[in-house]
Design an enzyme around this catalytic site. Sequence first.
Site, PDB file in Angstrom:
ATOM      1  CB  THR A 227     -69.441  23.961 -18.229  1.00  0.00           C
ATOM      2  OG1 THR A 227     -70.338  24.321 -17.177  1.00  0.00           O
ATOM      3  CG2 THR A 227     -68.270  24.925 -18.240  1.00  0.00           C
TER       4      THR A 227
ATOM      5  N   GLY B 111     -43.212  37.622 -41.869  1.00  0.00           N
ATOM      6  CA  GLY B 111     -42.976  36.187 -41.795  1.00  0.00           C
ATOM      7  C   GLY B 111     -43.028  35.519 -43.162  1.00  0.00           C
TER       8      GLY B 111
ATOM      9  CG  ASN C 136     -44.657  28.544 -33.044  1.00  0.00           C
ATOM     10  OD1 ASN C 136     -43.498  28.575 -32.678  1.00  0.00           O
ATOM     11  ND2 ASN C 136     -45.279  29.609 -33.527  1.00  0.00           N
TER      12      ASN C 136
ATOM     13  CB  ILE D 234     -40.490  25.021 -39.684  1.00  0.00           C
ATOM     14  CG1 ILE D 234     -39.649  24.078 -40.556  1.00  0.00           C
ATOM     15  CG2 ILE D 234     -40.332  24.681 -38.211  1.00  0.00           C
ATOM     16  CD1 ILE D 234     -38.150  24.250 -40.361  1.00  0.00           C
TER      17      ILE D 234
ATOM     18  CG  ASP E 213     -46.441  32.863 -41.821  1.00  0.00           C
ATOM     19  OD1 ASP E 213     -45.694  33.852 -41.903  1.00  0.00           O
ATOM     20  OD2 ASP E 213     -47.211  32.669 -40.863  1.00  0.00           O
TER      21      ASP E 213
ATOM     22  CB  ILE F 193     -41.671  20.070 -39.824  1.00  0.00           C
ATOM     23  CG1 ILE F 193     -40.897  20.721 -38.677  1.00  0.00           C
ATOM     24  CG2 ILE F 193     -40.905  20.235 -41.142  1.00  0.00           C
ATOM     25  CD1 ILE F 193     -39.537  20.091 -38.425  1.00  0.00           C
TER      26      ILE F 193
END
Length: 256
Positions: free
Chosen positions: A184, A107, A9, A7, A109, A12
Site C-alpha cells: 500500500t 502572485g 507557505n 516567502i 511568484d 523563506i
Amino acid sequence: MVLTVHIDNREIGLRLFSKERPLTRASVATDPDATADQLAVTLGAVLRLHSVPAEEVEGVIISSVVPSASAPAKKAFGLLFGKEALMVGAGIKTGLNIRLDNIASVGSDFICNAVGALLEFRPPLVIMNMAGATTFCAIDGTGALVGRSILPGVEASLRSLCETSAQLPEVSFEPGCRLLGKGTADAVRSGILYGTVAMAEGMLERYEKAIGPAALVATGDIAGEILPLCRKPFAFRPDLLHKGLYALYQKNGRDS
C-alpha cells in the site's frame, strides 16, 4: 551585493547575488505569526551562519505569497540592514506585459518567474513551478503573460490523501520509487510520483495547443525530482524566481 527573498507557505528562501550570480543559498521555515523582531533574529542568525557580510548588502528585494508575513519581513530586513527593502507588488516596475483579467491578483511568484525566464529564453514559454503549489504560466510569442494554472503541490496532495483515507499509511515522497507498487505504501508513492509526471506532461501538451510550440522551463525543488521521468525536454532553473527578483531590483534602482 543584493539579497533576494521569496516567502511562500513552506519557507523563506534567500539568495545573495553578486552581479547576476547567486553566491549564497539559504532558507528558514515560514511562520506566518512571527513578529518582525522574531524574524530579524532568525534571519540574522541564518545569514551569519552563511557568512553574509551585512555591510556589503546594498539592498533587499522581497517576493511574498503569504500576506501575513510580508510586512513583518520587510520590517525585519530594515532592522537587519538599516534600509528599506523593495517589495514586489503595486508600484514596482516589472516591464512585463500581463494580459489577465485582474492584474492585481497575480502572485509575485508568477511575475518573478516570468521576468527570470524572459532574461534567458525567447518566447513563447511555458513555466512550471513545483514548490508548495504546482503552477503553470504561459508567455506568448510577444512576451506577454497570458494565462496560468494553479494546482495542489505534490507534498500537499500526498498529505491530504493520507489524512482523508483512514486505511492509507502516512508516507513520504520518494522520487525513485517503482511504478508497480507491491504494498500500500509503495502504491501511494507510485501514484503521487507518476501521477504528477503524467499531470505535468498533460498540462504542457494542452498549454502548447493553446499558445503553440514553446520553450519549457521548470523551477522549484520538486521539479528537479520529476523532470528525469518526463518525456518533455525541460530546462531546469532552480534559481529562476530569484534571478527574476534580482532583475527587478536592478530595474527599480537602488534608491527606490
